[in-house]
Design a protein around this motif. Structure first.
Motif, short mmCIF file in Angstrom:
data_model
loop_
_atom_site.label_atom_id
_atom_site.label_comp_id
_atom_site.label_asym_id
_atom_site.label_seq_id
_atom_site.Cartn_x
_atom_site.Cartn_y
_atom_site.Cartn_z
N LYS A 97 3.73 5.22 5.47
CA LYS A 97 2.90 6.75 5.81
C LYS A 97 3.20 7.89 5.44
CE LYS A 97 3.18 8.18 10.52
NZ LYS A 97 3.65 7.92 12.11
N GLY A 98 2.62 8.93 5.38
CA GLY A 98 2.75 9.68 4.13
C GLY A 98 3.17 10.14 2.91
N LYS A 99 2.38 8.66 2.32
CA LYS A 99 3.15 8.91 1.52
C LYS A 99 1.87 9.25 0.71
CE LYS A 99 7.34 6.92 0.76
NZ LYS A 99 8.41 7.42 0.16
N LYS A 100 1.98 9.71 -1.64
CA LYS A 100 0.74 10.17 -1.81
C LYS A 100 0.76 9.28 -2.83
CE LYS A 100 -1.66 13.88 -4.20
NZ LYS A 100 -1.44 15.15 -4.77
N ILE A 101 -0.10 8.44 -2.85
CA ILE A 101 -0.78 7.62 -4.54
C ILE A 101 -1.58 7.83 -4.95
CG2 ILE A 101 -0.59 4.88 -4.81
CD1 ILE A 101 0.09 4.52 -2.30
N ALA A 102 -1.64 7.90 -6.21
CA ALA A 102 -2.93 8.91 -7.39
C ALA A 102 -3.76 7.30 -7.50
CB ALA A 102 -2.62 9.83 -8.35
N ILE A 103 -4.83 7.12 -8.16
CA ILE A 103 -4.96 6.06 -9.17
C ILE A 103 -6.14 6.78 -10.18
CG2 ILE A 103 -6.34 4.56 -9.31
CD1 ILE A 103 -6.14 3.87 -6.46
N ILE A 104 -5.82 6.63 -11.33
CA ILE A 104 -6.73 7.73 -12.36
C ILE A 104 -7.26 6.45 -13.20
CG2 ILE A 104 -5.37 9.00 -14.18
CD1 ILE A 104 -4.46 9.85 -11.33
#
Length: 311
Positions: A146-153
């Motif tokens: 919850k509240g995390k930011k996950i980047a998929i590149i």
């Protein structure tokens, strides 16, 4: 799923890494395309559960003589297979085999180990477990995201891993930021997960996706699936979207990097970053893969046994 995996993670830390859970059951690995990590991981997982293993290789099978995929699957069922782990370069093959088995009234469980550009469920689950375990080793759970930011590149267009990760990560209140060149990230990804708890953002530049990110999942460029020249050069891709330590300065100071493998070193991610245990979770992913696949086989195998007992 996370709780079951955590229990098997504990089993793998013991001196004797084996339990009799699936003793007497047969697991067939039907891999119609090359694989190292996934195939080996499923094989080790089945052995840790005391199952009997059948390994299939299309290059040395009767398919070279004209046998169909469905006939091959039926042959493995006739040998007493209880669970089939299927990987194929064409999307939908595991579902087709499962439907055919249902039509014939054959009681065999089918597990998708990756199909074309469609899905790779077990990889997404092990990525999820790796992240949640880092946040709470004793009690990995979804609300930790919850509240995390996950980047998929990376090559999101062709990546079955990306598709499955989007569905699993957006199961909770998390921000998933997708970043790639426009040729590898079409606008239709805006429609993914609209009814999910998480939110999805698309970026055609790297910086907005990395800014403040807690986790970065890099993806391999699927050269074998690119039907045309979608990128000017690998060098330019690395310059614009390749993950390096200097670019990670935009992220959360405690950022961690994941990659499903195999890795094109120096293209989607720099070698020094891959080998940095303070930042890279790549080896942890491989280890998590065995526990996750043990959990999958256990849950499917135990459901089959319970169903038979009820009958």
């Amino acid at each position: 799923m996370l709780k079951t995996t955590a229990s098997f993670w504990e089993v793998l830390s013991r001196g004797i890494k084996k339990v009799p859970t699936l003793q007497g059951q047969v697991v067939a690995n039907l891999f119609f395309e090359p694989s190292t990590r996934t195939r080996s991981s499923f094989e080790i997982a089945a052995k840790r559960l005391s199952a009997d293993i059948l390994n299939f290789s299309s290059a040395t099978s009767s398919m070279t003589k004209g046998e169909t995929i469905l006939d091959t699957a039926k042959a493995y069922v006739a040998m007493g297979t209880d669970i089939m782990v299927i990987r194929h370069r064409q999307a939908g093959i595991p579902q087709v085999i499962a439907q055919e088995m249902d039509n014939l009234g054959i009681k065999v469980s089918i597990l998708n180990a990756g199909d074309g550009q469609h899905e790779h469920p077990s990889q997404a689950l092990l990525d999820l477990f790796t992240i949640c375990t880092l946040l709470d080793a004793k009690n990995p759970r979804l609300d930790l995201l919850k509240g995390k930011k996950i980047a998929i590149i990376g090559d999101i267009l062709h990546s079955r891993v990306a598709h499955s990760n989007i569905w699993s990560l957006t199961a909770t209140d998390v921000e998933v930021h997708l970043a790639a060149p426009p040729t590898l990230l079409p606008r239709f990804f805006n429609n993914y997960g609209q009814d999910r708890a998480g939110k999805i953002f698309l970026h055609w530049q790297l910086e907005p996706a990395l800014e403040g990110a807690d986790f970065v999942i890099t993806l391999r460029l699927q050269k074998e699936r690119m039907a045309s020249y979608l990128l000017p050069s690998w060098r330019e891709y690395h310059y614009l979207f390749g993950i390096t330590k200097s670019k990670l300065k935009l992220c959360n100071p405690n950022v961690k990097v994941l990659h499903p493998g195999p890795v094109n070193r120096g293209i989607e991610i720099s070698s020094d970053l891959i080998d940095d245990p303070e930042i890279s979770l790549i080896q942890d992913q491989v280890t998590s893969g065995v526990a996750v696949r043990m959990a999958l086989l256990y849950l499917i195998g135990s459901c089959k046994t319970i169903g038979e007992e009820k009958e």
